[in-house]
Design an enzyme around this catalytic site. Structure first.
Site, mmCIF file in Angstrom:
data_model
loop_
_atom_site.group_PDB
_atom_site.id
_atom_site.type_symbol
_atom_site.label_atom_id
_atom_site.label_comp_id
_atom_site.label_asym_id
_atom_site.label_seq_id
_atom_site.Cartn_x
_atom_site.Cartn_y
_atom_site.Cartn_z
ATOM 1 N N LYS A 1 0.868 -1.177 0.000
ATOM 2 C CA LYS A 1 0.000 0.000 0.000
ATOM 3 C C LYS A 1 0.904 1.226 0.000
ATOM 4 C CE LYS A 1 -3.887 2.061 2.595
ATOM 5 N NZ LYS A 1 -4.767 1.934 3.785
ATOM 6 N N SER B 1 -9.827 1.931 2.885
ATOM 7 C CA SER B 1 -8.927 2.728 2.059
ATOM 8 C C SER B 1 -7.898 1.895 1.302
ATOM 9 C CB SER B 1 -8.182 3.721 2.945
ATOM 10 O OG SER B 1 -7.312 3.037 3.836
ATOM 11 N N SER C 1 -10.149 -0.460 6.995
ATOM 12 C CA SER C 1 -9.507 -0.259 5.694
ATOM 13 C C SER C 1 -8.807 -1.485 5.103
ATOM 14 C CB SER C 1 -8.504 0.885 5.771
ATOM 15 O OG SER C 1 -9.175 2.111 5.746
#
Lengths: 485, 482, 96
Positions: free
Chosen positions: A78, A153, A177
């Site tokens: 990420k 997210s 997330s």
């Protein structure tokens, strides 16, 4: 079976038997990214050259006799994790030009384990979002339906694993997330106990809630990755100095006598098709020997408002460092200091980030602190206490991960509160610092849904074990999005 | 209409703790490095970095707390103080707000006239220093150096217990002495290691309510503290007496113009939005640790001064001066060790007199004195045994200071040894009497004052070396003898 | 509770966020909805409940030994800065 359809253990076996080199495996996934990422927008940055060089190093390490479950295995980080010498954008215009001068501990540990980074995954800006639509780099698309969001997210990380662009990816989970996008993309995602994984080098959103974790196609694969990143880090005062169990070793333990508590507040008012999937999952667990019961956590419905005080409060302070001076976006020709701050931040941050900064500034400001921030921390205490009490009676809690399957891109973006309610089932674990996992458990309207298990502090092994046994008994996690088999 | 005004002063002292590394990072704290070479990722507030607390900073704070008789919090909390300023890279300062590490204590100050007053210390807490803004040599820009950012500070907050600029200075000096005794702060005020903000207000004498206060920032010398407070007090009284009101604000002392002026830039955003720093856990300090720190405490200034009074019969004032720094106390005691406790007063006079003025003149610390305690003791020995007079000793001291030789060598070389041979002194007296018949006659006629004239003449003749007591006795006998 | 454009202005200034006049009413409406939503916290009975600042209660701060572990990294660290001169980070002139 094609390389991208294999499990991490299978790939490690193939590497060990020299059926394929890490360089070739890395090349395979890079090709796949080249072919498929355009439509998905799951990666912001692809580090092909570095990946091939790292793969070559992994091959040499293996040739020298080194072993390891992740040696030579490709993965995607990420873009919230700092990567030395590689742009780390956090999905924001603010950091579009930011090249981190150091590796996050998660990144360094996976590097040390021999994992090969293919690139950096798209995400909601500063991890603020539940749909991946707040990214400066545009929305990520759900491999199961390109018109749908992947969740957020960590949407890029989830979509990448779902589309089999990598067998593993990292994510962070502040209010869901990891689990929410895992559910919406049909993959397995685990958020460990707060403090289990170092936050050093992970760009902070809400420091008391943020926790790094992993996405994989199965609990077994996730166990290998979690084992590599978990553990004490002297650079993070909130990381816990406790030994990391061998998660892989306990994966296969029988579930006989495991006490599962269905969270009453989660199962009430559940959309019937979602409810049916959870009921079916409970049946599977019972068939595996688990005992199920219902547990009530009466304050849990207040977890979303609690979160939307605590998280913005912390974020408003955490994001003050982005001021256009030492790194990140700086506005053109600032007139004076105030102009430098206001325009750099005004232009560098997107709307959702600004909303949260303002919300947080408001709840901390004189006259509102007690009514909002302090009150929220008290409710947080109530919620944590109810979880503690529940774990006196059961070993794990179970319920849905999300209220609905993936929704359409653009459907909720203009209504923050509706968007926030996506995280209604996931936020509680963050407030109490508990480990939780989401695993695929079926489909609604052809879109994947997840079942969530929450454990007491440091029960990651138990969560992985439960899901692994579930995945041996079901094949939801093996389903591939059409076109990505 | 003139009123009798009472001044109320409280001080906030920032003492940089003398740790090797910063409070939350492993960067060096050394002063004077090229800009930003001692600012690591944590100090620069890079995305993703986290603070880890320095154990030594905690130990030093505990040491201070014990020295002022304050309770040490078993649990204290770090909070974020949020505001934007270029020298504050995170956009917040990590400080302690509601639960500081050091609770209420006090310090006794003694003024010149010997009166003692106890000044309350409200609290002391740990926090991080900010960087520096530099304005010189840059066209239309301010340069930011973050080397200082993250240096550990102990902020020591006093009660509004001081009633004059002199008291404020005495308190500040006492704290300065204490932190150096404890070796928790180098006390270098020029480098900003020990800084002061003063809260100043005035009220009609006898009034119960405090007046509105102004906070004066940027006071980095004792002299500036005194002058700034005096100036601020005058300003406030003048303002009130001419019908105005004092506004609560931050003022900056400009030492070049000797005035304070309003710092409007700091005024606008004072909603600091304090909240517990989620990156740091509660700081727990257990009894055993506190006791181990207590056991390591040195003799404190007040204890040393009291001992000087009782062991050496010094006045309270002298004892205070000699215990003002550990080094001065050690120097003094080394001299006493050589000359004996019976001559402690002589040693005290010399340390506070000749030595101190020589140090001041050459701007030296006592550790760097050109005449060490053993040498000074050697000189005092020669006074005590009558080899030289006190007056000559001063000359010898100057020579020792500039030449670096010991007393005996200089006395020999310069032939300064006192004449104690009665015959030699008598010869000199006879010569003087013979050369001054008129004065002799006048003296004998009753002009007693001329005795001094004869002493002077004999001293002149002997190059000042005649033993004064012997000279006195012999001269008296000869003048009177007729 | 409802926030006005004026409130938004104040908050935005505290947070040093430049927002345009057109954006102000939009943020005012967004923030009002959020604040209204979190206002339901007032319902919770929290008398005597200790606020929870950390998810792992009972843990206390670990301390670091006082050692210099960080070398000078200025050259590398300042590559991310937009304006640097003579090793200093530059900002528009600050007048005190």
């Amino acid at each position: 079976m094609s390389w991208h359809a294999r499990s991490v253990a299978e790939l490690a076996g193939a590497l060990e038997r020299r059926e394929i080199s890490s360089v070739a495996l890395t090349g395979h996934f890079l090709d796949r990214i080249g072919a498929l990422n355009g439509a998905l927008n799951a990666l912001i940055t692809v580090t092909a050259d570095q990946a091939l060089a790292d793969a070559a190093v992994a091959d040499r390490r293996r040739a020298a006799g080194e072993r390891g479950p992740l040696l030579g295995i490709p993965l995607i980080h990420k873009d919230i994790f700092c990567t030395d010498g590689v742009r780390t954008s956090c999905g924001s215009r603010m950091l579009d030009n930011f090249v981190a001068p150091y590796d996050a501990t998660v990144v360094a540990r996976l590097k040390a384990a021999g994992a090969v980074m293919l690139g950096k995954a798209n995400m909601d800006e500063f991890a603020m979002g539940s749909s991946n639509e707040t990214s400066h780099y545009g929305p990520v698309r759900n491999p199961w339906d390109l018109d749908k969001v992947p969740g957020g997210s960590s949407g890029g990380s989830a979509a990448a694993v779902a589309a089999r662009l990598a067998p593993l990816s990292t994510g962070t989970d502040t209010g869901g997330s990891i689990r929410q996008p895992a559910a919406l993309c049909g993959v397995t995602g685990i958020k460990p106990t707060y403090g289990r994984v170092s936050r050093y080098g992970m760009i902070a959103f809400a420091s008391s809630l943020d926790q790094a974790g992993v996405f994989a196609r199965s609990a077994a694969d996730a166990a290998a990755a979690l084992g590599a990143i978990a553990g004490f880090d002297p650079r993070d005062s909130t990381s816990v100095d406790a030994p990391v169990p061998d998660y892989a070793a306990t994966l296969g333990a029988p579930l006989t006598g495991l006490r599962l508590g269905l969270v009453k507040e989660f199962s009430e008012a559940l959309e019937p098709r979602n409810g049916a999937l959870i009921a079916a999952a409970l049946d599977v667990f019972r068939a595996l020997g688990a005992e199920t019961t219902t547990v009530s956590l009466p304050s849990l419905p207040l977890s979303v408002p609690t979160y939307y005080v605590v998280a913005p409060a912390e974020c408003s302070s955490n994001l003050s460092r982005f001021d256009g001076v030492r790194f990140g976006y700086r506005c053109a020709d600032p007139r004076d200091l105030r102009d430098l701050y206001e325009r750099s931040r005004g232009e560098g941050f997107g709307a959702e980030v600004k909303r949260r900064i303002m919300t947080g500034t408001y709840v901390l400001s004189a006259g509102y602190f007690d009514a909002y921030y302090l009150k929220a921390q008290q409710v947080r205490q109530l919620i944590a206490g109810e979880f503690r009490a529940a774990f006196q009676r059961v070993d794990l809690l179970i319920g849905p991960t999300t209220p609905t399957p993936a929704f359409g891109i653009g459907a909720k973006i203009d209504d923050p509160v509706t968007m926030y309610l996506n995280d209604i089932y996931t936020i509680g674990a963050n407030l109490a610092g508990l480990p939780a996992i989401s695993a695929p458990c079926g489909f609604v309207d052809g879109l994947p849904m997840g079942v969530q298990l929450i454990g007491p502090h440091f029960a990651e092994g138990r969560l992985l074990n439960a899901v692994h046994r579930y995945q041996l008994a079901t094949d939801w996690h093996d389903r591939s999005a059409p076109g990505y088999a | 209409m003139m009123k009798d005004w009472e001044v109320v002063i409280g001080l906030e002292i920032h003492a940089q703790l003398a740790t090797r590394s910063k409070i939350f990072s492993g960067a060096a704290t050394a002063y004077g490095a090229p800009p930003n070479t001692q600012a690591c990722l944590v100090d620069l507030a890079y995305p993703g970095v986290l603070p880890v607390l320095n154990a030594e900073a905690v130990r030093m704070a505990v040491k201070f707390g014990l020295a002022i008789g304050a309770p040490i919090a078993e649990r204290s909390i770090f909070a974020r103080k949020n505001y934007f300023y270029p020298d504050l890279p995170k956009g917040y300062q990590i400080s302690q707000y509601e639960q500081p590490i050091v609770g209420r204590g006090s310090l006794e100050i003694v003024l010149d006239e010997g009166t003692a007053t106890r000044i309350g210390i409200t609290r002391a807490h740990l926090e991080e220093d900010a960087g520096k803004s530099l304005h010189e040599g840059l066209a239309n820009a301010t340069g930011i150096d973050l080397n200082r950012a993250g240096t550990p500070l102990l902020e020591i907050v006093s009660e509004p217990d001081m009633r004059s600029a002199k008291e404020a200075v005495a308190y500040m000096k006492k704290l300065h002495t204490l932190v150096r005794y404890l070796e928790i702060c180098d006390g270098n005020m020029q480098e900003g290691s020990f800084r002061c903000d003063a809260n100043v207000s005035v009220r009609p004498r006898g009034a119960e309510k405090f007046g509105t206060r102004a906070e004066i920032k940027n006071l980095n010398s004792f002299r500036f503290v005194e002058k700034a407070i005096q100036h601020e007090v005058a300003r406030q009284i003048e303002l009130i007496e001419s019908g105005g009101t004092v506004v609560q604000e931050t003022r900056l002392y400009d030492s070049d113009r000797d005035e304070t002026r309003s710092m409007r830039s700091k005024e606008e955003a004072n909603d600091y939005r304090y909240f517990p720093d989620p990156d740091l856990l509660p700081l727990a300090i257990d009894r055993a640790f506190i006791e181990s720190v207590r056991a390591s405490l040195p003799e404190l200034p007040d204890q040393k001064a009291a001992r000087f009074v009782s062991d050496y019969q010094l006045s309270r004032y002298d004892a205070g001066v000699l215990s003002a720094s550990r080094e001065t106390g050690a120097y003094f005691e080394a001299v006493v060790a050589r000359v004996g406790a019976a001559h402690a007063k002589l040693a005290a006079n010399w340390v506070m007199g000749e030595l101190s003025s020589a140090l001041n003149r050459d701007n030296l610390e006592i550790d760097a004195a050109r005449v060490g305690p053993q040498s000074l003791g050697g000189l005092l020995d020669r006074i005590i045994d009558g080899t030289i007079s006190g007056k000559l000793a001063k000359e010898v001291f100057e020579a020792m200071w500039s030449e670096g030789r010991d007393a005996d060598a200089i006395i020999e070389a310069k032939g300064l040894r006192q004449i104690t041979d009665a015959g030699a002194i008598a010869t000199a007296i006879d010569a003087v009497i013979a050369a001054n018949p008129k004065q002799l006659a006048d003296y004998r006629a009753g002009k007693d004052k001329l005795f001094g004239f004869f002493v002077g003449q004999v001293m002149k003749a002997t190059g000042g070396k005649a033993n004064p007591a012997q000279l006195n006795d012999l001269l008296k006998a000869k003048l009177g003898g007729g | 509770m409802s926030l006005t454009s004026r409130d938004v202005e104040k908050i935005a200034h505290l947070a040093r966020l430049g927002i345009t006049d057109q954006e102000k009413p939009v943020y005012a409406s967004n923030l009002s909805k959020i604040v209204e939503f979190v206002d339901q916290l007032a319902r919770a009975r929290t008398d005597g409940v200790t606020p929870m600042a950390h998810p792992l209660e009972g843990l206390t701060q670990r301390l670091r030994a006082d050692e210099v572990t960080e070398a000078d990294g200025r050259e590398k660290y300042q590559r991310n800065a937009a304006a640097v001169q003579a090793g200093l980070y530059l900002v528009p002139k600050v007048i005190e």
